[in-house]
Scaffold this active site. Structure first.
Site, short mmCIF file in Angstrom:
data_model
loop_
_atom_site.label_atom_id
_atom_site.label_comp_id
_atom_site.label_asym_id
_atom_site.label_seq_id
_atom_site.Cartn_x
_atom_site.Cartn_y
_atom_site.Cartn_z
N GLY A 247 46.38 37.81 57.71
CA GLY A 247 45.27 37.47 57.82
C GLY A 247 44.29 37.83 58.70
O GLY A 247 42.96 37.57 58.59
N GLU A 289 52.58 39.58 58.57
CA GLU A 289 52.70 40.60 57.23
C GLU A 289 51.02 41.16 57.33
O GLU A 289 50.35 40.61 56.54
CB GLU A 289 52.90 39.58 56.09
CG GLU A 289 54.31 38.86 55.96
CD GLU A 289 54.50 38.12 55.19
OE1 GLU A 289 55.61 37.74 54.83
OE2 GLU A 289 53.56 37.48 54.75
N PRO A 290 50.66 41.83 58.25
CA PRO A 290 49.17 42.61 57.81
C PRO A 290 49.24 43.35 56.72
O PRO A 290 50.22 44.31 56.47
CB PRO A 290 49.18 43.32 59.17
CG PRO A 290 50.37 43.83 59.62
CD PRO A 290 51.44 42.72 59.18
N ARG A 329 35.71 43.44 44.83
CA ARG A 329 35.26 42.52 45.85
C ARG A 329 33.76 41.84 46.10
O ARG A 329 33.63 40.68 46.47
CB ARG A 329 35.98 43.02 47.26
CG ARG A 329 37.50 43.08 47.28
CD ARG A 329 37.90 43.43 48.63
NE ARG A 329 37.73 42.56 49.48
CZ ARG A 329 36.88 42.33 50.64
NH1 ARG A 329 36.04 43.44 50.64
NH2 ARG A 329 36.78 41.31 51.24
N TYR A 333 33.83 38.00 45.84
CA TYR A 333 33.65 37.12 47.14
C TYR A 333 32.24 37.68 47.60
O TYR A 333 32.28 37.06 48.83
CB TYR A 333 34.56 38.02 47.89
CG TYR A 333 36.10 37.92 47.81
CD1 TYR A 333 36.86 36.69 47.12
CD2 TYR A 333 36.69 38.91 47.97
CE1 TYR A 333 38.02 36.90 46.87
CE2 TYR A 333 38.22 39.13 47.57
CZ TYR A 333 38.87 37.89 47.17
OH TYR A 333 40.24 37.80 46.77
N CYS A 360 28.54 47.25 32.39
CA CYS A 360 27.87 46.36 31.78
C CYS A 360 27.83 45.04 32.11
O CYS A 360 27.99 44.21 31.40
CB CYS A 360 27.85 46.51 30.14
SG CYS A 360 26.71 45.92 29.16
N GLU A 361 27.49 44.69 33.17
CA GLU A 361 27.56 43.39 33.99
C GLU A 361 26.29 43.46 34.98
O GLU A 361 26.31 44.14 36.03
CB GLU A 361 28.68 43.12 34.46
CG GLU A 361 29.90 42.88 33.83
CD GLU A 361 29.85 41.52 33.25
OE1 GLU A 361 29.21 40.71 33.49
OE2 GLU A 361 30.53 41.63 32.07
#
Length: 431
Positions: A247, A289-290, A329, A333, A360-361
Site C-alpha cells: 500500500g 507485499e509491495p 486508471r 480512479y 469510443c468513450e
C-alpha cells in the site's frame, strides 16, 4: 515531467536504460510498455535491505497483480522475493516460470474450487484465507489429498486510510477478510479445532493502496501485535507470522509526496520492535507485499500522436493510439500522470492540452491538463509511472489488441511480451 530511475536526455531525446525511446517506438511500434529493469531490481534490493530480510528472516512478497509476466516472475525469483498471487492465472504464470511454490502467498476473497485445488496440488506456501466458505473447501481438498495446508487469516483491522474509495480495504465495510468488530475472526479461530488439515500460522491485513501517510501502517502494526498476544492468551495458539500487506504510495504527479522505501520499512520494523517489547512478546516474522512501489515508476508507456483538435476557447484534444485499453486508471480512479514528447525533451512547454485515448468513450482521457511543448501528429508521447496496473488491467475493449512490453537495461531492449495480433484477438471465438 520527472525523470525516474535510469532515464536521461540526449540531444533532446529521452532514453530509458540507455535506449532511445524514439528507437523503441520505431522498432516495436506503439502503444508500447517500457520497463526499466535495473530500477525494478534496485527497488527489490532496497526492500530486502531495509525490511531486514537477511537479518531478521522477514519476507518481502511482490504483489503480482501490479504487473506479472513470466519474465517478471523470473526477475522476482532472482532477487529472492516471495510472490503474492490473487488468481489461478497468476498462480499458473508463476508455476510455468518455475517460481518456488513454497514462497507463494495465495490471496483472494472468492477463490474458486478449481483455484484452491490448483494451489494445494502445486504446494503453495500459504493460503490467505478470507472467509468460512474457503476454510471448508481447503479442509475438504486437503483431506482428499492427505495434505496439511498452512494458512493466514485475513482480517479487516478497522483502519480507514486516506486513499481512493475503490482501493480502501482495511475499513470494516469491506469485501475482504474476517472483521474484528463483529467477532468473525474469533469465531473462525474457535472453529479451527474441527479442521484437521489446516494449520493457522499467521495473520494478514491490507489497509489499502497508494497511501502516503505512515501512521496508518503504524496503527496496523499495533493492532496486529495486540491480536497475536490475545490469541496466544485466549486460545493458546502461537502465531509467529504477521503479514502487513502493501500500500505504500508512489509518485505520479508533483502533488504526490511519497515516503522512501527506507522510511517505510524502518518505521514498520521500529514500531514492531517497540510494541513487542511493550507487551512482552517475541518479535514475529514480518511480511510485506509491495507491488506498485516496485514496478510503477519503472514503467512508462509510449504513444504516437494522431489527431489534434483545437476547440477555440475550450480546450485542445491531443489523441493518441492507445488509451483506456492500456491504462484504465485515469477513467477508473481519476488517476493523474505526467507526460512529455520523447523527441522534443528540451523544448519549452507552451501548450495546455488534454491527452485523449482512441476508444469510443467520452471518458477515455489519459491526462486532462498537460502542459506540453509544441506538438504535431506523428510525435511520440510518453506517460510515466505506468508500470503498475497498466498492462495487468489492459483490455480488448473496442477489439483493440494489447500492446507489447519491453524491458530495457544497460543499453539493450528485451521483448518480454509480444504485441497481440488481430488473429490472436479472435483465436478463442467460434462461428
Amino acid at each position: 515531467m520527472k525523470l525516474h530511475g535510469n532515464m536521461s536526455i540526449k540531444n533532446n531525446t529521452l532514453y530509458i536504460g540507455g535506449v532511445s525511446c524514439v528507437d523503441l517506438a520505431n522498432k516495436y511500434s506503439t502503444p508500447l510498455y517500457i520497463f526499466d529493469e535495473n530500477l525494478i531490481r534496485e527497488n527489490c534490493r532496497e526492500y530486502r535491505k531495509y525490511f531486514k530480510v537477511d537479518e531478521n528472516s522477514n519476507k518481502v512478497a511482490y504483489a503480482g497483480k501490479a504487473f506479472l509476466t513470466l519474465y517478471m516472475c523470473n526477475l522476482i525469483k532472482e532477487e529472492n522475493l516471495c510472490l503474492d498471487v490473487v488468481s489461478g492465472g497468476e498462480l499458473y504464470t508463476a508455476h510455468k516460470a518455475n517460481f518456488p511454490m513454497e514462497n507463494i502467498l495465495f490471496h483472494g476473497n472468492n477463490k474458486t474450487i478449481d483455484e484452491i485445488k490448483m494451489g494445494i496440488k502445486l504446494g503453495v506456501g500459504r493460503f490467505v484465507v478470507d472467509n468460512f466458505y474457503e476454510l471448508d473447501i481447503i479442509e475438504e481438498i486437503c483431506k482428499e489429498n492427505n495434505k496439511i495446508q498452512e494458512i493466514y487469516f485475513r482480517i479487516t483491522p478497522g483502519i480507514e486510510a486516506h486513499t481512493h474509495d475503490y482501493i480502501k480495504t482495511g475499513q470494516i465495510d469491506s469485501k475482504f477478510g474476517f472483521a474484528l468488530i463483529n467477532g468473525d475472526l474469533y469465531e473462525a479461530i474457535e472453529k479451527l479445532s474441527k479442521y484437521k488439515h489446516i494449520k493457522l500460522v499467521g495473520l494478514h491485513a491490507h489497509i489499502g493502496s497508494q497511501i502516503f501517510d505512515i501512521q496508518p501502517f503504524i496503527d496496523e502494526v499495533d493492532i496486529m501485535i495486540d491480536l497475536i498476544k490475545e490469541i496466544k492468551e485466549k486460545y493458546n495458539i502461537d502465531l509467529k507470522e504477521i503479514d502487513l500487506g502493501g500500500g505504500i504510495g508512489v509518485y505520479y504527479t508533483k502533488e504526490d509526496k511519497p515516503k522512501t522505501i527506507k522510511e517505510f520499512c524502518e518505521a514498520i520494523i521500529n514500531r514492531t520492535e517497540v510494541k513487542c517489547k511493550e507487551i512482552g512478546i517475541k518479535v514475529p516474522t514480518l511480511i510485506i507485499e509491495p507491488g506498485r512501489s516496485i514496478s510503477a515508476n519503472a514503467g512508462s508507456t509510449l504513444y504516437t500522436i494522431g489527431s489534434i483538435k483545437d476547440i477555440k476557447n475550450v480546450r485542445t484534444y491531443v489523441s493518441v493510439d492507445g488509451g483506456m485499453t492500456d491504462n484504465i486508471r485515469p477513467s477508473l480512479y481519476k488517476a493523474g500522470y505526467e507526460c512529455s514528447i520523447v523527441n522534443k525533451m528540451k523544448y519549452e512547454k507552451v501548450n495546455n492540452v488534454t491527452v485523449a485515448g482512441k476508444c469510443c468513450e467520452s471518458g477515455d482521457i489519459l491526462i486532462t491538463h498537460a502542459n506540453i511543448m509544441d506538438i504535431e501528429s506523428g510525435d511520440i508521447l510518453i506517460t510515466t509511472s505506468t508500470g503498475a496496473y497498466g498492462y495487468s488491467m489492459a483490455s480488448n475493449y473496442n477489439k483493440i489488441p494489447k500492446p507489447a512490453v519491453v524491458m530495457v537495461s544497460n543499453g539493450k531492449a528485451n521483448l518480454v511480451c509480444k504485441r497481440q495480433t488481430y488473429d490472436e484477438l479472435l483465436e478463442l471465438e467460434l462461428i
